[in-house]
Design an enzyme around this catalytic site. Sequence first.
Site, PDB file in Angstrom:
ATOM      1  CE1 TYR A 192      32.342  36.608  32.798  1.00 39.14           C
ATOM      2  CE2 TYR A 192      33.336  34.840  33.981  1.00 39.14           C
ATOM      3  CZ  TYR A 192      32.551  35.605  33.868  1.00 39.14           C
ATOM      4  OH  TYR A 192      31.820  36.324  35.178  1.00 39.14           O
ATOM      5  CE1 TYR A 241      29.067  45.754  35.533  1.00 41.29           C
ATOM      6  CE2 TYR A 241      31.070  46.289  36.895  1.00 41.29           C
ATOM      7  CZ  TYR A 241      30.492  45.640  36.097  1.00 41.29           C
ATOM      8  OH  TYR A 241      31.085  44.375  35.635  1.00 41.29           O
TER       9      TYR A 241
END
Length: 309
Positions: free
Chosen positions: A245, A193
Site C-alpha cells: 500500500y 470478493y
Amino acid sequence: MVCHYGTDLKEMVEKVKRYTKDGQVANYIPALSKANPDDVGVAIFDGNDTCFSEGNHRHLFTLQSISKVLTLALALMDHGEDVVFSKVGMEPTGDPFNSIAKLESHVPSKPLNPMINAGALAVSSLIKGDTNEEKLERLLHFVRELSGNKQINFNQEVATSEFKTADLNRSLAYFMKQHGVISGDVDVLLDFYTKQCAIEVNCEDLAKIGYALAHHGEHPDKNYSIIPYEIARLVKTFMVTCGMYNASGEFAIRVGIPAKSGVSGGIVGAVPGGVGIGLYGPALDDKGNSIAGMKLLELLSAKYHLSIF
Ligand code: GLN
C-alpha cells in the site's frame, strides 16, 4: 553463501516478537479481531522438499489483500492485458488501501492500481465463471496449484463477517458501477470478493505461492508453468510498486523484495529467481501491514542479500 535458515529464523522470530506490542489486530472485519497479536510465523521455500519454518508457521490465516495478487494473475490469464488495464491503472496511489478519494479526483474514474481495494474489486469482477461458485472454484484451484496444497479452502465465518460489514467496499463498487468500470450486482461481486479474501493458508502455503511467483509460475514438482512468464513478471512489478500500500516506497528501500500484505497479518514475498517467503503476524501498523512481518523481512533481506535493487 551458505544459508542457515533454520537457526537464523529462530533468532529472527525472537527478535521481531517485541514489535508486535506496537501494532494492533485488524478489527474492522470483526472475525479478524480474534487473532492473537503476539503470533509471529515464517516459512521460506527454496524449491526443495522442505520449507524452513519457525514460530506460528502452521497457524491458518486468511489471504485478505494477498488474494489481490492472485486474482490479478487469473484475470490477466482470462482476458489479457488490454481488457484488464482498461478497468484498472498501473500507478501507486500513496493513499490508504480502502481510500475512495482518487476515484473521484482522477479522470477517467478507474482505480489507479489492482492492489488497492477499488482496483481489486474491478479485477475480481473480471474473473471468468457463470456463477460465484464457479469463479471461486477456479480461484481455489489456482491457489491449490500454486501452493501444492489441495486442502486449501475459504473460511466462511471470515467471509460472512466481512460481507456484513463491507460498506466502504460496497461504496467503492457502487461508485465504479456508476462510472462504468464494473457492471452487474454489487452484492454478488462483494460475495465473491469477501470469499476470495477469506481463502485460508499457512506460512508454508504462502512461501510456496511466493516461490511460484518468483519462478515465473513454475513449480519444482510440475513440468509446466502455472502462470505465464509475462504475467508473473507484471504481477511482481505491482508487488514492488503497490504491494505494501502506501508503505511501498519505504519497503522497497528497506527490504527490496516483491511482496504483498493483507490485513490478516500475512505477507507473501517472492525473490525473483530465488526463494518464496510466507509470513504471519496479525499485529498491524497504521497502514495495515504486519509490523513483525515487515521487520522480519528486513532482517532476512539484509542477512541473505535478497533485495532486488
Ligand atoms: N478484505 C479486506 C478489505 O477489503 C482486505 C484489505 C487488506 O488486506 N488490506 O478491506
